[in-house]
Enzyme design. Structure first.
Site, PDB file in Angstrom:
ATOM      1  N   ARG A  15       0.838  -1.198   0.000  1.00 37.38           N
ATOM      2  CA  ARG A  15       0.000   0.000   0.000  1.00 37.38           C
ATOM      3  C   ARG A  15       0.876   1.252   0.000  1.00 37.38           C
ATOM      4  O   ARG A  15       2.082   1.188   0.237  1.00 37.38           O
ATOM      5  CB  ARG A  15      -0.925  -0.002   1.223  1.00 37.38           C
ATOM      6  CG  ARG A  15      -2.016  -1.035   1.180  1.00 37.38           C
ATOM      7  CD  ARG A  15      -2.782  -1.116   2.501  1.00 37.38           C
ATOM      8  NE  ARG A  15      -1.985  -1.716   3.555  1.00 37.38           N
ATOM      9  CZ  ARG A  15      -2.409  -1.897   4.806  1.00 37.38           C
ATOM     10  NH1 ARG A  15      -3.623  -1.488   5.149  1.00 37.38           N
ATOM     11  NH2 ARG A  15      -1.637  -2.469   5.707  1.00 37.38           N
ATOM     12  N   LYS A  75       1.478   2.051   7.237  1.00 37.52           N
ATOM     13  CA  LYS A  75       1.774   1.272   8.436  1.00 37.52           C
ATOM     14  C   LYS A  75       2.672   2.048   9.394  1.00 37.52           C
ATOM     15  O   LYS A  75       3.298   3.047   9.034  1.00 37.52           O
ATOM     16  CB  LYS A  75       2.454  -0.049   8.059  1.00 37.52           C
ATOM     17  CG  LYS A  75       1.507  -1.039   7.415  1.00 37.52           C
ATOM     18  CD  LYS A  75       0.291  -1.355   8.286  1.00 37.52           C
ATOM     19  CE  LYS A  75       0.651  -2.118   9.556  1.00 37.52           C
ATOM     20  NZ  LYS A  75      -0.547  -2.345  10.423  1.00 37.52           N
ATOM     21  N   TYR A  94      -1.197   4.692  10.419  1.00 34.83           N
ATOM     22  CA  TYR A  94      -1.604   3.756  11.466  1.00 34.83           C
ATOM     23  C   TYR A  94      -0.431   3.571  12.424  1.00 34.83           C
ATOM     24  O   TYR A  94       0.724   3.477  11.997  1.00 34.83           O
ATOM     25  CB  TYR A  94      -1.977   2.392  10.876  1.00 34.83           C
ATOM     26  CG  TYR A  94      -3.283   2.369  10.119  1.00 34.83           C
ATOM     27  CD1 TYR A  94      -4.496   2.573  10.780  1.00 34.83           C
ATOM     28  CD2 TYR A  94      -3.318   2.124   8.750  1.00 34.83           C
ATOM     29  CE1 TYR A  94      -5.703   2.547  10.096  1.00 34.83           C
ATOM     30  CE2 TYR A  94      -4.520   2.094   8.057  1.00 34.83           C
ATOM     31  CZ  TYR A  94      -5.712   2.313   8.737  1.00 34.83           C
ATOM     32  OH  TYR A  94      -6.898   2.290   8.056  1.00 34.83           O
ATOM     33  N   ASP A 270      -3.131  -6.579  15.109  1.00 33.56           N
ATOM     34  CA  ASP A 270      -2.559  -5.234  15.129  1.00 33.56           C
ATOM     35  C   ASP A 270      -2.576  -4.633  16.525  1.00 33.56           C
ATOM     36  O   ASP A 270      -1.719  -3.829  16.875  1.00 33.56           O
ATOM     37  CB  ASP A 270      -3.335  -4.297  14.185  1.00 33.56           C
ATOM     38  CG  ASP A 270      -2.736  -4.259  12.787  1.00 33.56           C
ATOM     39  OD1 ASP A 270      -1.561  -4.622  12.646  1.00 33.56           O
ATOM     40  OD2 ASP A 270      -3.449  -3.881  11.845  1.00 33.56           O
TER      41      ASP A 270
END
Length: 372
Positions: A15, A75, A94, A270
Site C-alpha cells: 500500500r 503502516k 496507522y 494489530d
C-alpha cells in the site's frame, strides 16, 4: 506545507500513503508533495502517475524524512524509519501503539507529532479511518482461513462450504463490529455454518436483522466462547477496543481443546490479538502451529490486496490530510475534536489515554498541547 510519502518497508506491504489524485488535491491547495520512487508501484501506481499529479519524485526515503513537514504513510514506522523522525514533524499513519512499547518509546523520544488513523473518531462514535481496512481484513479472513484449512497448508482438509452430503465447516467469529460483519458476509457466501459472538445486544440484533437465519448469534460469555471454540473449524477474532490492546478472549487452554488442524485467523493482531497464543506474522510466513491448531496472524492483512486497500484508505484519509496541511496540526486539532482524538504522541508526551495506560506511562491531554 511540504508533504512526504515514503515507500512502505514492512514485509510485503504494497500500500501507499497517498494516491496520485490525493497528491493533485494537495497541490491544488498550494502544498508540495515529495514521493519516494516506486512508492506506489505495488498498488499499480507509477512514478509518472505521481509526476503528472504534481509530485516531485525523490530517490530515497532519507530525503523525505529530512525535509517533509508532514509524512503520510500506511503502516507504523519501523525502527529504521523512527530514527529519522524529527521534532515537530507530523506523522500521519496507522500506529497501533498499545501492544508496541518499543515503538511508543521511540515516538516519544523523537518529539514528532504522531496522529494515528485508528483513533480518529466521528460523530456517530465510529472510527472512520480504520473502517475501510477493517472491511478489507474482515472480507479477507474467511478467504485466508479457507486456504489455511487445506491439508497442504496444515489444516483439517475441510472445504468451507462443504458439498452435498458433507457438512460445511463451522466458522465462529468473535466480534460483530465492522470486521466481524464483513467476515460473516463472505463466510456465509462461501456456504459455511457461521456463528457470530458479541457482548453487545444491539450488535447481535443488527446482525440478526442483516443476515436472518443465515447465521447464528450468541451473547459473549466465557462459557459460550469455550464451547464454540471446541466446535470451530475456523475461528476468526475481530475484537476491537479503540486505542487499547485487544482483550484475550481465547486462552491457551481453550486452544488446546480445538480440533486438530482447525484454524485461527486473528484479525485483532494489530492491537496484540484476542487469542492468547497469537503472535504477529508476515505475508512471507503467515502461519504457525500451536497444539495442532494453525494460526494466521498477519499484522497487515490488507496489504495483500494493496490496490483495493490503498484507494479505500485514501478515500477517508485525504480530507484530514488536507486539513492538517492547510491549518497546521495545532489549529486543525483545535477545530476538530475527532481529528484531535487521533493524536497519540506529541512533543514527547503521550496524548492517548489507552496507550499511556497500556505502558504505565504518563498521560497528557491533547488539549494542553494545542491551547496556543
Amino acid at each position: 506545507m511540504l508533504i512526504g510519502v515514503p515507500k512502505e518497508i514492512k514485509d510485503n506491504e504494497f500500500r501507499v500513503g497517498l494516491i496520485p489524485s490525493s497528491v493533485a488535491e494537495l497541490v491544488h491547495h498550494g502544498h508540495k508533495v515529495m514521493v519516494e520512487t516506486n512508492a506506489g508501484i505495488g498498488a499499480g501506481l507509477s512514478d509518472d502517475d505521481y509526476r503528472n499529479a504534481g509530485a516531485t519524485i525523490v530517490e530515497r526515503a532519507d530525503q523525505i524524512f529530512a525535509e517533509a513537514e508532514m509524512v503520510v504513510k500506511v503502516k507504523e514506522p519501523l525502527a529504521a524509519e523512527r530514527n529519522k523522525l524529527r521534532k515537530d514533524q507530523i506523522l500521519f499513519t496507522y500506529l497501533h501503539l498499545a501492544p508496541d512499547a518499543e515503538q511508543t518509546h521511540d515516538l516519544v523520544a523523537s518529539g514528532a507529532i504522531c496522529i494515528a488513523y485508528e483513533t480518529v473518531t466521528s460523530n456517530n462514535g465510529a472510527l472512520p479511518l480504520l473502517t475501510p481496512m477493517s472491511e478489507v481484513a474482515g472480507r479477507l479472513a474467511p478467504q485466508v482461513g479457507a486456504h489455511s484449512l487445506e491439508k497442504a497448508q496444515g489444516g483439517r482438509g475441510v472445504l468451507l462450504g462443504g458439498v452435498p452430503g458433507v457438512p460445511a465447516a463451522e466458522v465462529v467469529i468473535l466480534g460483530g463490529g465492522v470486521s466481524g460483519t464483513h467476515a460473516a458476509t463472505i463466510a456465509v457466501g462461501m456456504g459455511a455454518k457461521v456463528t457470530v459472538v458479541d457482548r453487545s445486544a444491539e450488535a447481535l440484533k443488527r446482525l440478526a436483522g442483516q443476515f436472518g437465519t443465515s447465521i447464528s448469534t450468541v451473547f459473549s460469555t466465557r462459557s459460550a466462547i469455550e464451547e464454540l471454540v471446541k466446535r470451530a473449524d475456523l475461528l476468526i477474532g475481530t475484537v476491537l477496543v479503540p486505542g487499547a490492546a485487544a482483550p484475550k478472549l481465547v486462552t491457551h487452554a481453550m486452544v488446546k481443546t480445538m480440533k486438530p488442524g482447525a484454524v485461527i485467523v486473528d484479525v485483532a493482531i494489530d492491537q496484540g490479538g484476542c487469542v492468547e497464543t497469537s503472535k504477529a506474522t508476515t505475508h512471507s510466513h503467515p502461519t504457525y502451529v500451536v497444539d495442532g491448531v494453525v494460526h494466521y496472524c498477519v499484522a497487515n492483512m490488507p496489504g495483500a490486496v494493496a490496490r483495493t486497500s490503498t484507494f479505500a484508505l485514501n478515500n477517508v484519509t485525504l480530507p484530514f490530510a488536507v486539513v492538517l496541511a492547510d491549518k497546521g496540526w495545532k489549529k486543525a486539532l483545535r477545530d476538530d475534536v475527532h481529528l484531535r482524538n487521533g493524536l497519540n504522541v506529541a512533543s514527547g508526551k503521550i496524548t492517548c489515554h489507552p496507550v499511556a495506560e497500556a505502558h504505565g506511562l504518563a498521560y497528557v491531554p491533547a488539549e494542553s498541547l494545542i491551547a496556543s
